[in-house]
Design a protein around this motif. Sequence first.
Motif, PDB file in Angstrom:
ATOM      1  N   TYR A 162      27.064  40.208  40.891  1.00 46.80           N
ATOM      2  CA  TYR A 162      26.354  41.196  40.089  1.00 46.80           C
ATOM      3  C   TYR A 162      26.263  40.795  38.617  1.00 46.80           C
ATOM      4  N   SER A 163      27.260  40.034  38.140  1.00 47.77           N
ATOM      5  CA  SER A 163      27.401  39.821  36.698  1.00 47.77           C
ATOM      6  C   SER A 163      27.303  38.355  36.310  1.00 47.77           C
ATOM      7  N   SER A 164      26.745  38.115  35.119  1.00 51.16           N
ATOM      8  CA  SER A 164      26.753  36.762  34.554  1.00 51.16           C
ATOM      9  C   SER A 164      27.969  36.539  33.659  1.00 51.16           C
ATOM     10  N   ILE A 165      28.744  37.602  33.386  1.00 54.19           N
ATOM     11  CA  ILE A 165      29.958  37.461  32.574  1.00 54.19           C
ATOM     12  C   ILE A 165      31.026  36.763  33.418  1.00 54.19           C
ATOM     13  N   PRO A 166      31.687  35.725  32.902  1.00 55.78           N
ATOM     14  CA  PRO A 166      32.751  35.076  33.676  1.00 55.78           C
ATOM     15  C   PRO A 166      33.835  36.074  34.095  1.00 55.78           C
ATOM     16  N   ILE A 167      34.261  35.963  35.343  1.00 57.40           N
ATOM     17  CA  ILE A 167      35.289  36.836  35.909  1.00 57.40           C
ATOM     18  C   ILE A 167      36.615  36.081  35.934  1.00 57.40           C
ATOM     19  N   ALA A 168      37.659  36.725  35.403  1.00 56.14           N
ATOM     20  CA  ALA A 168      38.998  36.133  35.355  1.00 56.14           C
ATOM     21  C   ALA A 168      39.981  37.030  36.093  1.00 56.14           C
ATOM     22  N   THR A 169      40.944  36.415  36.767  1.00 52.40           N
ATOM     23  CA  THR A 169      42.005  37.188  37.418  1.00 52.40           C
ATOM     24  C   THR A 169      43.143  36.254  37.797  1.00 52.40           C
ATOM     25  N   GLY A 170      44.300  36.841  38.150  1.00 51.57           N
ATOM     26  CA  GLY A 170      45.376  36.014  38.664  1.00 51.57           C
ATOM     27  C   GLY A 170      46.763  36.300  38.140  1.00 51.57           C
ATOM     28  N   GLU A 171      46.906  37.174  37.145  1.00 53.53           N
ATOM     29  CA  GLU A 171      48.239  37.388  36.592  1.00 53.53           C
ATOM     30  C   GLU A 171      49.175  38.059  37.591  1.00 53.53           C
TER      31      GLU A 171
END
Length: 386
Positions: free
Chosen positions: A230-239
């Motif tokens: 849906y998004s062009s914003i980079p998605i970050a996760t993992g903490e």
Amino acid sequence: MNKALAIARIELFKVPPRWLFVKITTKSGLIGWGEPVVEGKADTVAACVKEMEQYLIGRQANEIEDIWQVLYRGGFYRGGPILMSAISGIDQALWDIKGKHLNVPVYELLGGAVRQKMKMYCWIGGDHPEVVLEQAQEKVDAGYRAVKMNATGKMDWVSSVRETKKVVENIQLIREHFGDQLDIGLDFHGRVHKPMVKRLIDELTPYNPMFIEEPVLAENNDALKHIYSYSSIPIATGERMFSRWDFKEILHQGVVDIIQPDLSHAGGISEVRRIAAMAEAYDITLAPHCPLGPVSLASALHVDFVSANAIIQESSLGIHYNQGFDLLDFVKNPEVFDLKDGAIGLFDRPGLGVEMDEEKLREGQKIGHSWANPVWRNTDGSFAEW
């Protein structure tokens, strides 16, 4: 067998604001420092480290990989935040010892540096628009070229339009003031439930965030496939993911742009280096999570220095959790973390490169801490994610 490298003693230091350090000493007197802690569960992780002493005392400190495998696989039950955080601190300390024994920085033992400096970012308060510009300016004046803030406060599963609009105020203020000269990461912090993510992305996209972090909780990672497309914003996760096995599925699915394993939660230097290599194979970048103390940060930087896909590193210096004590307060050589043009340069001291002030640690240990994250409630009294 080198008797001088045999592990002789393990000591723990629980100090404010919310940290736990482990000191591992060999028979020859070599000392390694690690940071095994789960925020809010320091005593629990300390107990886990103590339980692991049976696998450590008398072992050769340089046998890092075999020790890691024994600590991870030697128990029938594996993984999770407590066990992996305990392993993380032990692993950091063993790398510290090995580097000191061979008189080289840890990154040299990991294959050597691929960069001369690492771009950094730090936190600003994102909950209150009235302070966000002031705090952002402080960080820019200190030399940072990137910041991160909480995108939201507490949110209902489906929030009102008014609450949704409020989320935009902080990044709008910063973007209008600094233009494109400052990178701005937004941390959803797992506070947002799936029904609200796309609506918030719509509101935030015009302000070009550097990334959106933890758009949903790790247990809802299956929702990332809908968000990612849906998004062009980079998605970050993992903490809140604790081993290569936790990261395996999202890497394979390609539903994330930036992974954020924590060096004090995800198995230490040994495991995060493996996770970074896995991510590189999928053309996914690395930005280790680090809201903790100096040993965790130094460990993260050593992995950054050798990982081609590392893009930016979090620092807890001045973070809002550090009430009364801060990142450099227990360090004898704070200059190792000096910032120049928004980056920290390669370390040149052996081991992790951080000289801990044991006298101050012992003073801090007398104070200790009982830190726990707040419990939030929505206006109707139901539990809200913090």
